[in-house]
Write a protein that holds these residues in place. Structure first.
Motif, PDB file in Angstrom:
ATOM      1  N   ALA A   1       0.834  -1.207   0.000  1.00 41.29           N
ATOM      2  CA  ALA A   1       0.000   0.000   0.000  1.00 41.29           C
ATOM      3  C   ALA A   1       0.871   1.260   0.000  1.00 41.29           C
ATOM      4  CB  ALA A   1      -0.930  -0.002   1.208  1.00 41.29           C
ATOM      5  N   LEU A   2       1.982   1.226   0.744  1.00 43.36           N
ATOM      6  CA  LEU A   2       2.856   2.395   0.797  1.00 43.36           C
ATOM      7  C   LEU A   2       3.457   2.674  -0.583  1.00 43.36           C
ATOM      8  CD1 LEU A   2       4.136   4.632   2.438  1.00 43.36           C
ATOM      9  CD2 LEU A   2       5.965   3.040   3.090  1.00 43.36           C
ATOM     10  N   THR A   3       3.831   1.632  -1.300  1.00 39.59           N
ATOM     11  CA  THR A   3       4.356   1.815  -2.660  1.00 39.59           C
ATOM     12  C   THR A   3       3.317   2.501  -3.541  1.00 39.59           C
ATOM     13  OG1 THR A   3       5.798  -0.120  -2.475  1.00 39.59           O
ATOM     14  CG2 THR A   3       5.225   0.612  -4.710  1.00 39.59           C
TER      15      THR A   3
ATOM     16  N   TRP B   1       3.527   6.442  -5.142  1.00 42.60           N
ATOM     17  CA  TRP B   1       3.468   6.688  -6.570  1.00 42.60           C
ATOM     18  C   TRP B   1       2.260   7.512  -6.981  1.00 42.60           C
ATOM     19  CZ3 TRP B   1       6.377   5.924 -10.882  1.00 42.60           C
ATOM     20  CH2 TRP B   1       7.559   5.198 -10.729  1.00 42.60           C
ATOM     21  N   LEU B   2       1.139   7.327  -6.308  1.00 46.06           N
ATOM     22  CA  LEU B   2      -0.128   7.846  -6.814  1.00 46.06           C
ATOM     23  C   LEU B   2      -0.701   9.038  -6.049  1.00 46.06           C
ATOM     24  CD1 LEU B   2      -1.761   4.392  -7.592  1.00 46.06           C
ATOM     25  CD2 LEU B   2      -0.685   5.971  -9.223  1.00 46.06           C
ATOM     26  N   VAL B   3      -0.111   9.375  -4.894  1.00 45.63           N
ATOM     27  CA  VAL B   3      -0.567  10.530  -4.124  1.00 45.63           C
ATOM     28  C   VAL B   3       0.605  11.489  -3.968  1.00 45.63           C
ATOM     29  CG1 VAL B   3      -1.530  11.327  -1.927  1.00 45.63           C
ATOM     30  CG2 VAL B   3      -2.260   9.125  -2.881  1.00 45.63           C
ATOM     31  N   GLU B   4       0.358  12.759  -4.296  1.00 40.61           N
ATOM     32  CA  GLU B   4       1.409  13.777  -4.197  1.00 40.61           C
ATOM     33  C   GLU B   4       1.765  14.059  -2.742  1.00 40.61           C
ATOM     34  OE1 GLU B   4       3.146  15.209  -6.483  1.00 40.61           O
ATOM     35  OE2 GLU B   4       2.008  14.951  -8.335  1.00 40.61           O
ATOM     36  N   ASP B   5       3.027  14.407  -2.496  1.00 39.89           N
ATOM     37  CA  ASP B   5       3.418  14.915  -1.177  1.00 39.89           C
ATOM     38  C   ASP B   5       2.839  16.317  -1.020  1.00 39.89           C
ATOM     39  OD1 ASP B   5       4.899  12.692  -0.477  1.00 39.89           O
ATOM     40  OD2 ASP B   5       6.747  13.476  -1.335  1.00 39.89           O
ATOM     41  N   GLY B   6       2.533  16.691   0.210  1.00 42.12           N
ATOM     42  CA  GLY B   6       2.033  18.043   0.441  1.00 42.12           C
ATOM     43  C   GLY B   6       0.984  18.091   1.520  1.00 42.12           C
ATOM     44  N   MET B   7       0.586  19.284   1.898  1.00 39.49           N
ATOM     45  CA  MET B   7      -0.390  19.487   2.972  1.00 39.49           C
ATOM     46  C   MET B   7      -1.828  19.343   2.485  1.00 39.49           C
ATOM     47  SD  MET B   7       1.248  19.803   5.731  1.00 39.49           S
ATOM     48  CE  MET B   7      -0.035  20.387   6.820  1.00 39.49           C
TER      49      MET B   7
ATOM     50  N   LEU C   1      -3.857  13.745  -6.159  1.00 38.41           N
ATOM     51  CA  LEU C   1      -3.378  12.561  -6.868  1.00 38.41           C
ATOM     52  C   LEU C   1      -2.229  12.956  -7.787  1.00 38.41           C
ATOM     53  CD1 LEU C   1      -6.904  11.215  -7.723  1.00 38.41           C
ATOM     54  CD2 LEU C   1      -5.296  10.153  -6.123  1.00 38.41           C
ATOM     55  N   SER C   2      -1.269  12.052  -7.964  1.00 40.09           N
ATOM     56  CA  SER C   2      -0.149  12.337  -8.855  1.00 40.09           C
ATOM     57  C   SER C   2      -0.561  12.097 -10.311  1.00 40.09           C
ATOM     58  CB  SER C   2       1.056  11.458  -8.502  1.00 40.09           C
ATOM     59  OG  SER C   2       0.894  10.166  -9.053  1.00 40.09           O
ATOM     60  N   GLN C   3       0.273  12.533 -11.218  1.00 40.54           N
ATOM     61  CA  GLN C   3       0.000  12.341 -12.646  1.00 40.54           C
ATOM     62  C   GLN C   3      -0.051  10.860 -13.019  1.00 40.54           C
ATOM     63  OE1 GLN C   3       3.257  13.941 -14.915  1.00 40.54           O
ATOM     64  NE2 GLN C   3       4.793  12.812 -13.762  1.00 40.54           N
ATOM     65  N   TYR C   4       0.568   9.995 -12.197  1.00 36.96           N
ATOM     66  CA  TYR C   4       0.627   8.573 -12.529  1.00 36.96           C
ATOM     67  C   TYR C   4      -0.717   7.866 -12.379  1.00 36.96           C
ATOM     68  CZ  TYR C   4       5.580   9.624 -12.298  1.00 36.96           C
ATOM     69  OH  TYR C   4       6.815  10.184 -12.508  1.00 36.96           O
ATOM     70  N   ILE C   5      -1.682   8.531 -11.759  1.00 37.99           N
ATOM     71  CA  ILE C   5      -3.017   7.937 -11.658  1.00 37.99           C
ATOM     72  C   ILE C   5      -3.585   7.680 -13.066  1.00 37.99           C
ATOM     73  CG2 ILE C   5      -4.331  10.105 -11.563  1.00 37.99           C
ATOM     74  CD1 ILE C   5      -5.055   7.100  -9.321  1.00 37.99           C
ATOM     75  N   HIS C   6      -3.155   8.496 -14.037  1.00 36.28           N
ATOM     76  CA  HIS C   6      -3.630   8.334 -15.414  1.00 36.28           C
ATOM     77  C   HIS C   6      -3.000   7.123 -16.099  1.00 36.28           C
ATOM     78  CE1 HIS C   6      -5.727  12.132 -15.163  1.00 36.28           C
ATOM     79  NE2 HIS C   6      -4.622  12.710 -14.736  1.00 36.28           N
ATOM     80  N   SER C   7      -1.970   6.539 -15.493  1.00 40.17           N
ATOM     81  CA  SER C   7      -1.318   5.355 -16.062  1.00 40.17           C
ATOM     82  C   SER C   7      -1.981   4.063 -15.615  1.00 40.17           C
ATOM     83  CB  SER C   7       0.162   5.336 -15.670  1.00 40.17           C
ATOM     84  OG  SER C   7       0.823   6.472 -16.183  1.00 40.17           O
TER      85      SER C   7
END
Length: 200
Positions: free
Chosen positions: A51-53, A57-63, A67-73
């Protein structure tokens, strides 16, 4: 949603206005809610690592949740599954923030195919009274809105939580319930969170 009080003297905890968590906490909650009580610690640890992996990959760091751009992959089915896992993890984090402790998957509530909530929680405000149910919902799509997430939480409360109030679970009488819906639009920072809850 207001039934008659199920357990005299029970007072549900007040919800906060923020929910703060990091990747490791989210991954641990995803692993906990994806397994059953008899899962060995080694299995739970591996599920947490997996789950951490995904989260990294799929959630951006930040406050703010994004979702990261990789969700589209991801293929559509896998994106739906990931949204469900995140919804379950956020539900667990919120229930923990309210003082509850995860006890079990709620599949033991109904012997039939009748819909039921996802999880059973104990401790906190329900100590000495019984247990609380929690239904989880996650959605990641371009058409996710606050109104839609609110409607999902309310609909699932009425369908999967309310019918099981006052029933007996393997961990005690169900005296309170929650339906928690979480959603985010890919490519947009922020998320929607709605909690439908039994009113006392």
């Amino acid at each position: 949603h207001s039934p008659s009080p199920i357990s005299a003297g029970f007072k549900p905890p007040n919800a906060g206005t923020t929910l703060i968590f990091g990747p490791s906490a989210l991954a641990a909650s995803i692993a906990r809610t994806a397994t059953l009580r008899d899962a060995p610690p080694e299995m739970l640890a591996r599920w947490g690592d997996s789950a951490l992996t995904e989260v990294e990959w799929l959630v951006e760091d930040g406050m703010t949740f994004a979702l990261s751009q990789y969700i589209h992959s991801l293929a559509d089915a896998e994106r739906t599954s990931f949204a469900g896992r995140i919804g379950a993890g956020v539900t667990d984090l919120l229930m923990n923030a309210l003082g509850y402790t995860w006890r079990d998957n709620a599949s033991g509530l109904s012997r039939s195919l009748a819909p039921h909530a996802d999880f059973i929680y104990a401790d906190g405000a329900v100590s000495g009274h019984g247990v609380a149910l929690a239904e989880a919902r996650g959605s990641f799509a371009a058409n996710v809105t606050s109104t839609g997430i609110s409607r999902q939480a309310k609909d699932k409360y009425l369908r999967q939580v309310k019918p099981h109030l006052a029933t007996i679970s393997p961990h005690g009488k169900v005296i309170h319930g929650y339906s928690i819906a979480f959603g985010s639009r890919p490519g947009t920072a922020g998320a929607f969170l709605h909690v439908a809850e039994t009113r006392i």
